[in-house]
Design an enzyme around this catalytic site. Sequence first.
Site, PDB file in Angstrom:
ATOM      1  N   HIS A  39      47.577  34.974 -36.353  1.00  0.00           N
ATOM      2  CA  HIS A  39      48.034  35.770 -37.507  1.00  0.00           C
ATOM      3  C   HIS A  39      49.405  35.280 -37.979  1.00  0.00           C
ATOM      4  O   HIS A  39      49.672  35.212 -39.172  1.00  0.00           O
ATOM      5  CB  HIS A  39      48.095  37.255 -37.141  1.00  0.00           C
ATOM      6  CG  HIS A  39      46.752  37.837 -36.800  1.00  0.00           C
ATOM      7  ND1 HIS A  39      45.649  37.629 -37.591  1.00  0.00           N
ATOM      8  CD2 HIS A  39      46.325  38.615 -35.764  1.00  0.00           C
ATOM      9  CE1 HIS A  39      44.599  38.255 -37.050  1.00  0.00           C
ATOM     10  NE2 HIS A  39      44.988  38.856 -35.940  1.00  0.00           N
ATOM     11  N   ASP A  88      40.330  34.064 -43.509  1.00  0.00           N
ATOM     12  CA  ASP A  88      39.639  34.426 -42.259  1.00  0.00           C
ATOM     13  C   ASP A  88      39.806  33.336 -41.198  1.00  0.00           C
ATOM     14  O   ASP A  88      40.043  32.172 -41.519  1.00  0.00           O
ATOM     15  CB  ASP A  88      38.154  34.666 -42.558  1.00  0.00           C
ATOM     16  CG  ASP A  88      37.490  35.479 -41.451  1.00  0.00           C
ATOM     17  OD1 ASP A  88      38.205  36.129 -40.666  1.00  0.00           O
ATOM     18  OD2 ASP A  88      36.245  35.450 -41.374  1.00  0.00           O
ATOM     19  N   ARG A 117      36.780  31.462 -49.147  1.00  0.00           N
ATOM     20  CA  ARG A 117      36.783  32.095 -47.824  1.00  0.00           C
ATOM     21  C   ARG A 117      36.807  31.002 -46.776  1.00  0.00           C
ATOM     22  O   ARG A 117      35.948  30.112 -46.771  1.00  0.00           O
ATOM     23  CB  ARG A 117      35.576  32.999 -47.601  1.00  0.00           C
ATOM     24  CG  ARG A 117      35.644  33.678 -46.219  1.00  0.00           C
ATOM     25  CD  ARG A 117      34.621  34.760 -45.997  1.00  0.00           C
ATOM     26  NE  ARG A 117      34.876  35.420 -44.701  1.00  0.00           N
ATOM     27  CZ  ARG A 117      34.642  36.674 -44.430  1.00  0.00           C
ATOM     28  NH1 ARG A 117      34.110  37.468 -45.345  1.00  0.00           N
ATOM     29  NH2 ARG A 117      34.911  37.180 -43.236  1.00  0.00           N
ATOM     30  N   LEU A 131      54.344  32.587 -59.974  1.00  0.00           N
ATOM     31  CA  LEU A 131      53.069  33.007 -59.384  1.00  0.00           C
ATOM     32  C   LEU A 131      52.987  34.529 -59.275  1.00  0.00           C
ATOM     33  O   LEU A 131      53.936  35.183 -58.855  1.00  0.00           O
ATOM     34  CB  LEU A 131      52.922  32.402 -57.978  1.00  0.00           C
ATOM     35  CG  LEU A 131      51.568  32.706 -57.321  1.00  0.00           C
ATOM     36  CD1 LEU A 131      50.479  31.809 -57.900  1.00  0.00           C
ATOM     37  CD2 LEU A 131      51.637  32.536 -55.812  1.00  0.00           C
TER      38      LEU A 131
HETATM   39  C1  IPE Z   1      37.982  40.002 -43.838  1.00  0.00           C
HETATM   40  O1  IPE Z   1      37.870  39.393 -42.623  1.00  0.00           O
HETATM   41  C2  IPE Z   1      39.305  40.714 -43.938  1.00  0.00           C
HETATM   42  C3  IPE Z   1      40.477  39.864 -43.990  1.00  0.00           C
HETATM   43  C4  IPE Z   1      40.488  38.570 -44.040  1.00  0.00           C
HETATM   44  C5  IPE Z   1      41.722  40.563 -44.011  1.00  0.00           C
HETATM   45  P1  IPE Z   1      37.183  40.070 -41.370  1.00  0.00           P
HETATM   46  O2  IPE Z   1      37.345  39.138 -40.246  1.00  0.00           O
HETATM   47  O3  IPE Z   1      37.718  41.453 -41.187  1.00  0.00           O
HETATM   48  O4  IPE Z   1      35.677  40.198 -41.850  1.00  0.00           O
HETATM   49  P2  IPE Z   1      34.346  40.297 -40.978  1.00  0.00           P
HETATM   50  O5  IPE Z   1      34.581  41.369 -39.953  1.00  0.00           O
HETATM   51  O6  IPE Z   1      34.135  38.972 -40.343  1.00  0.00           O
HETATM   52  O7  IPE Z   1      33.279  40.624 -41.977  1.00  0.00           O
HETATM   53  C1  IPE Z   2      41.716  37.102 -40.562  1.00  0.00           C
HETATM   54  O1  IPE Z   2      41.504  36.514 -39.336  1.00  0.00           O
HETATM   55  C2  IPE Z   2      42.919  38.023 -40.583  1.00  0.00           C
HETATM   56  C3  IPE Z   2      42.598  39.454 -40.544  1.00  0.00           C
HETATM   57  C4  IPE Z   2      41.410  39.979 -40.644  1.00  0.00           C
HETATM   58  C5  IPE Z   2      43.716  40.344 -40.391  1.00  0.00           C
HETATM   59  P1  IPE Z   2      40.659  37.222 -38.207  1.00  0.00           P
HETATM   60  O2  IPE Z   2      41.575  38.061 -37.376  1.00  0.00           O
HETATM   61  O3  IPE Z   2      39.526  37.972 -38.792  1.00  0.00           O
HETATM   62  O4  IPE Z   2      40.153  36.006 -37.371  1.00  0.00           O
HETATM   63  P2  IPE Z   2      38.706  35.795 -36.760  1.00  0.00           P
HETATM   64  O5  IPE Z   2      37.740  35.944 -37.902  1.00  0.00           O
HETATM   65  O6  IPE Z   2      38.513  36.855 -35.733  1.00  0.00           O
HETATM   66  O7  IPE Z   2      38.720  34.424 -36.198  1.00  0.00           O
HETATM   67 MG    MG Z   3      37.608  37.484 -39.234  1.00  0.00          MG
END
Ligand code: IPE
Ligand code: IPE
Ligand code: MG
Length: 239
Positions: free
Chosen positions: A36, A19, A187, A130
Site C-alpha cells: 500500500h 489493484d 485496472r 491535473l
Molecule cells: C478494488 O479492489 C478497490 C480498490 C482498488 C480500492 P479490491 O481488491 O477491493 O477488489 P476485489 O475484492 O478484488 O473485487
Molecule cells: C488495492 O490493492 C488497494 C486497496 C484495495 C486498498 P489490494 O490490497 O486489493 O491488493 P491485492 O488485490 O490483495 O493484491
Molecule cells: Mg485487490
Amino acid sequence: MKEENNNYNVPLHVAIIMDGNGRWAVNKGKKRQAGHKQGSKTLETICKQAYDLGIRYITTYAFSTENWSRPKEEVDNLMNLLRHYLKTSLKNAIKDNMRVRVIGDKTGLDDDIIESINKLEEGSKNNTGLQLQIALNYGGRDEIVRMTQKILSDYENNKIEINDINIDMISKYMDTADIPDPDLLIRTSGEMRLSNFLLWQIAYTEFYFVEKHWPDFNIEDLKDAIAYYNKTDRRYGGV
Ligand code: IPE
Ligand code: IPE
Ligand code: MG
C-alpha cells in the site's frame, strides 16, 4: 472526448482501479502494508507524468465501501497511510497546480481525516492543472443510493419537480458532478471486474486491464494503455 497531443489521442479523463498492492508485497516476502505504501508513491508519480502526457482528469479507487471487511490491522494501516498521504498532498497539489477532490461517503471516515480532506479540497480548489479525484469509502451502488436520497430531499423541499429528472440532472447529483465521464479505465493486477467503481459514469468508457500489480505500474504502462485507447473505435451506439 479525445485531445490531440503529439499524434496521440490522449484520453482526457482516466479512471484507475489501483489493484494488487497486497500481492505485490507478498510476492516480495513483505507485509501487505508495504504494498500500500509503495502504491501511494506510484500514484504520486503517475499523476505528474499523466499530466505531461495530456491527461487532465484522473479518478482513482483508493478504498471501497467493501474494503472495511478486511482485517482491522489492514484497515487501520490504510487509514494511517491515508492520513499521511492527505497531509503531504496539499504541499504537492500547490507545487504541481493540482486540484484534488474526494468522492465517496466522507461521513463514514474519521473526523480528523474529514478535516484533512476539507483542507486539501479547499486549498487546491483554484488549481488548474491535473484534476485528481480520489475515491475513498466509495462504492458505485452507494453513490447511486446517496444520489437518490439527495434528489428526493430536494423534491420534498420543492426545489425540483419530477420532470426535472433526466440524465444530465442525475449526473449533477453524483459525486462526480461537473467532471466529464472517464474515457479510459485502467485496472492493474489482472482481474477483469469493476468491484463497484463508477457504475453510472463508465457507460461508454473504454477498459484496459494489465497483469502488473499497481506498485509496479509506470509511465510505459500508461503509454501502452493510451496506445490501446487509440485503437478503439468509440461509436456510442452509432455506426
Ligand atoms: C478494488 O479492489 C478497490 C480498490 C482498488 C480500492 P479490491 O481488491 O477491493 O477488489 P476485489 O475484492 O478484488 O473485487
Ligand atoms: C488495492 O490493492 C488497494 C486497496 C484495495 C486498498 P489490494 O490490497 O486489493 O491488493 P491485492 O488485490 O490483495 O493484491
Ligand atoms: Mg485487490
